[in-house]
Scaffold this motif. Structure first.
Motif, PDB file in Angstrom:
ATOM      1  N   LYS A   1       0.838  -1.215   0.000  1.00 24.54           N
ATOM      2  CA  LYS A   1       0.000   0.000   0.000  1.00 24.54           C
ATOM      3  C   LYS A   1       0.869   1.261   0.000  1.00 24.54           C
ATOM      4  N   LYS A   2       1.942   1.252   0.806  1.00 20.62           N
ATOM      5  CA  LYS A   2       2.849   2.402   0.865  1.00 20.62           C
ATOM      6  C   LYS A   2       3.526   2.621  -0.483  1.00 20.62           C
ATOM      7  N   ALA A   3       3.972   1.537  -1.118  1.00 18.62           N
ATOM      8  CA  ALA A   3       4.633   1.642  -2.425  1.00 18.62           C
ATOM      9  C   ALA A   3       3.656   2.176  -3.468  1.00 18.62           C
ATOM     10  N   ARG A   4       2.429   1.683  -3.466  1.00 23.90           N
ATOM     11  CA  ARG A   4       1.417   2.151  -4.428  1.00 23.90           C
ATOM     12  C   ARG A   4       1.134   3.627  -4.214  1.00 23.90           C
ATOM     13  N   ARG A   5       1.010   4.026  -2.950  1.00 23.82           N
ATOM     14  CA  ARG A   5       0.750   5.429  -2.631  1.00 23.82           C
ATOM     15  C   ARG A   5       1.905   6.302  -3.127  1.00 23.82           C
ATOM     16  N   TRP A   6       3.145   5.835  -2.924  1.00 22.12           N
ATOM     17  CA  TRP A   6       4.316   6.596  -3.357  1.00 22.12           C
ATOM     18  C   TRP A   6       4.315   6.752  -4.881  1.00 22.12           C
ATOM     19  N   LEU A   7       4.059   5.662  -5.589  1.00 23.35           N
ATOM     20  CA  LEU A   7       4.016   5.721  -7.056  1.00 23.35           C
ATOM     21  C   LEU A   7       2.916   6.669  -7.531  1.00 23.35           C
ATOM     22  N   ASP A   8       1.739   6.578  -6.898  1.00 26.53           N
ATOM     23  CA  ASP A   8       0.624   7.469  -7.255  1.00 26.53           C
ATOM     24  C   ASP A   8       0.988   8.919  -6.970  1.00 26.53           C
ATOM     25  N   ASP A   9       1.534   9.186  -5.777  1.00 26.50           N
ATOM     26  CA  ASP A   9       1.889  10.558  -5.387  1.00 26.50           C
ATOM     27  C   ASP A   9       2.941  11.161  -6.302  1.00 26.50           C
ATOM     28  N   ASN A  10       3.780  10.321  -6.894  1.00 28.88           N
ATOM     29  CA  ASN A  10       4.838  10.800  -7.781  1.00 28.88           C
ATOM     30  C   ASN A  10       4.470  10.656  -9.258  1.00 28.88           C
ATOM     31  N   ALA A  11       3.191  10.419  -9.525  1.00 26.34           N
ATOM     32  CA  ALA A  11       2.644  10.352 -10.890  1.00 26.34           C
ATOM     33  C   ALA A  11       3.415   9.372 -11.784  1.00 26.34           C
ATOM     34  N   ILE A  12       3.743   8.211 -11.221  1.00 29.01           N
ATOM     35  CA  ILE A  12       4.432   7.175 -11.991  1.00 29.01           C
ATOM     36  C   ILE A  12       3.400   6.129 -12.384  1.00 29.01           C
ATOM     37  N   ALA A  13       3.245   5.964 -13.692  1.00 28.55           N
ATOM     38  CA  ALA A  13       2.268   5.002 -14.205  1.00 28.55           C
ATOM     39  C   ALA A  13       2.793   3.582 -13.992  1.00 28.55           C
ATOM     40  N   TYR A  14       1.940   2.736 -13.465  1.00 32.06           N
ATOM     41  CA  TYR A  14       2.322   1.349 -13.218  1.00 32.06           C
ATOM     42  C   TYR A  14       1.064   0.487 -13.250  1.00 32.06           C
ATOM     43  N   ARG A  15       1.296  -0.818 -13.348  1.00 28.39           N
ATOM     44  CA  ARG A  15       0.199  -1.776 -13.275  1.00 28.39           C
ATOM     45  C   ARG A  15       0.402  -2.575 -11.999  1.00 28.39           C
ATOM     46  N   PHE A  16      -0.663  -2.749 -11.223  1.00 24.39           N
ATOM     47  CA  PHE A  16      -0.581  -3.558 -10.013  1.00 24.39           C
ATOM     48  C   PHE A  16      -0.995  -4.981 -10.350  1.00 24.39           C
ATOM     49  N   HIS A  17      -0.192  -5.936  -9.919  1.00 22.86           N
ATOM     50  CA  HIS A  17      -0.469  -7.357 -10.163  1.00 22.86           C
ATOM     51  C   HIS A  17      -0.524  -8.053  -8.810  1.00 22.86           C
ATOM     52  N   ASP A  18      -1.711  -8.505  -8.431  1.00 20.82           N
ATOM     53  CA  ASP A  18      -1.886  -9.209  -7.160  1.00 20.82           C
ATOM     54  C   ASP A  18      -1.484 -10.666  -7.367  1.00 20.82           C
ATOM     55  N   VAL A  19      -0.387 -11.071  -6.715  1.00 19.68           N
ATOM     56  CA  VAL A  19       0.134 -12.423  -6.938  1.00 19.68           C
ATOM     57  C   VAL A  19      -0.815 -13.503  -6.443  1.00 19.68           C
ATOM     58  N   ARG A  20      -1.680 -13.136  -5.514  1.00 16.53           N
ATOM     59  CA  ARG A  20      -2.617 -14.134  -4.995  1.00 16.53           C
ATOM     60  C   ARG A  20      -3.809 -14.303  -5.936  1.00 16.53           C
ATOM     61  N   THR A  21      -4.378 -13.211  -6.420  1.00 15.30           N
ATOM     62  CA  THR A  21      -5.572 -13.323  -7.258  1.00 15.30           C
ATOM     63  C   THR A  21      -5.255 -13.400  -8.753  1.00 15.30           C
ATOM     64  N   ASP A  22      -4.189 -12.714  -9.194  1.00 14.23           N
ATOM     65  CA  ASP A  22      -3.843 -12.720 -10.624  1.00 14.23           C
ATOM     66  C   ASP A  22      -2.914 -13.872 -10.994  1.00 14.23           C
ATOM     67  N   GLY A  23      -2.258 -14.460  -9.972  1.00 18.55           N
ATOM     68  CA  GLY A  23      -1.376 -15.596 -10.216  1.00 18.55           C
ATOM     69  C   GLY A  23      -0.012 -15.183 -10.766  1.00 18.55           C
ATOM     70  N   ILE A  24       0.900 -16.137 -10.764  1.00 21.04           N
ATOM     71  CA  ILE A  24       2.235 -15.947 -11.328  1.00 21.04           C
ATOM     72  C   ILE A  24       2.647 -17.256 -11.993  1.00 21.04           C
ATOM     73  N   SER A  25       3.519 -17.136 -12.985  1.00 19.76           N
ATOM     74  CA  SER A  25       3.935 -18.326 -13.732  1.00 19.76           C
ATOM     75  C   SER A  25       5.274 -18.843 -13.220  1.00 19.76           C
ATOM     76  N   ARG A  26       5.540 -20.109 -13.506  1.00 19.10           N
ATOM     77  CA  ARG A  26       6.830 -20.701 -13.135  1.00 19.10           C
ATOM     78  C   ARG A  26       7.957 -19.915 -13.808  1.00 19.10           C
ATOM     79  N   ALA A  27       7.782 -19.534 -15.066  1.00 19.38           N
ATOM     80  CA  ALA A  27       8.828 -18.787 -15.783  1.00 19.38           C
ATOM     81  C   ALA A  27       9.146 -17.476 -15.066  1.00 19.38           C
ATOM     82  N   GLN A  28       8.104 -16.775 -14.594  1.00 22.75           N
ATOM     83  CA  GLN A  28       8.326 -15.524 -13.856  1.00 22.75           C
ATOM     84  C   GLN A  28       9.121 -15.775 -12.589  1.00 22.75           C
ATOM     85  N   VAL A  29       8.674 -16.748 -11.807  1.00 29.03           N
ATOM     86  CA  VAL A  29       9.325 -17.044 -10.530  1.00 29.03           C
ATOM     87  C   VAL A  29      10.775 -17.454 -10.757  1.00 29.03           C
ATOM     88  N   GLU A  30      11.033 -18.274 -11.774  1.00 26.99           N
ATOM     89  CA  GLU A  30      12.404 -18.710 -12.051  1.00 26.99           C
ATOM     90  C   GLU A  30      13.274 -17.533 -12.486  1.00 26.99           C
TER      91      GLU A  30
END
Length: 116
Positions: A16-45
């Motif tokens: 939450k703190k990191a997201r707030r910092w990115l928002d406050d500094n107008a840095i465009a980003y995409r949030f990816h929730d590892v629990r609900t959006d999942g992650i792949s073996r290739a990413q983890v490796e």
């Protein structure tokens, strides 16, 4: 800087703190929730290749819930399986700025990364 993705879980205070910092500094980003959006073996490796076992948050509740044998015998191969089973083992947040990945959140580190 290309596409920026912040990996974490929605209810984590540090995320939450990191997201707030990115928002406050107008840095465009995409949030990816590892629990609900999942992650792949290739990413983890890829993350383990780049960040090593620092990817695994050894202060997390998920880590503490693992048995001693699992914790003591942690290798990159075993870490990939563990993280895929329990994505909350990832040290959060994981910031992917395209050319590199960064773990955790400290305002000074983000300021340096984004040249602010």
């Amino acid at each position: 800087m290309g596409n920026i993705t912040l990996y974490g879980i929605k209810n984590c205070d540090t995320v939450k703190k990191a997201r707030r910092w990115l928002d406050d500094n107008a840095i465009a980003y995409r949030f990816h929730d590892v629990r609900t959006d999942g992650i792949s073996r290739a990413q983890v490796e890829q993350w383990l290749d780049e960040l090593g076992l620092a990817l695994v948050n050894k202060r997390s509740t998920s880590w503490k819930a693992l048995d001693e044998t699992t914790r003591a015998g942690l290798t990159s191969d075993k870490a990939a399986d563990l993280v895929l089973e329990q994505p909350t083992l990832i040290k959060r947040p994981l910031l992917d700025i395209g050319e590199s990945r960064h773990l955790g959140f400290k305002p000074a580190d983000y300021q340096h990364l984004f040249n602010l």
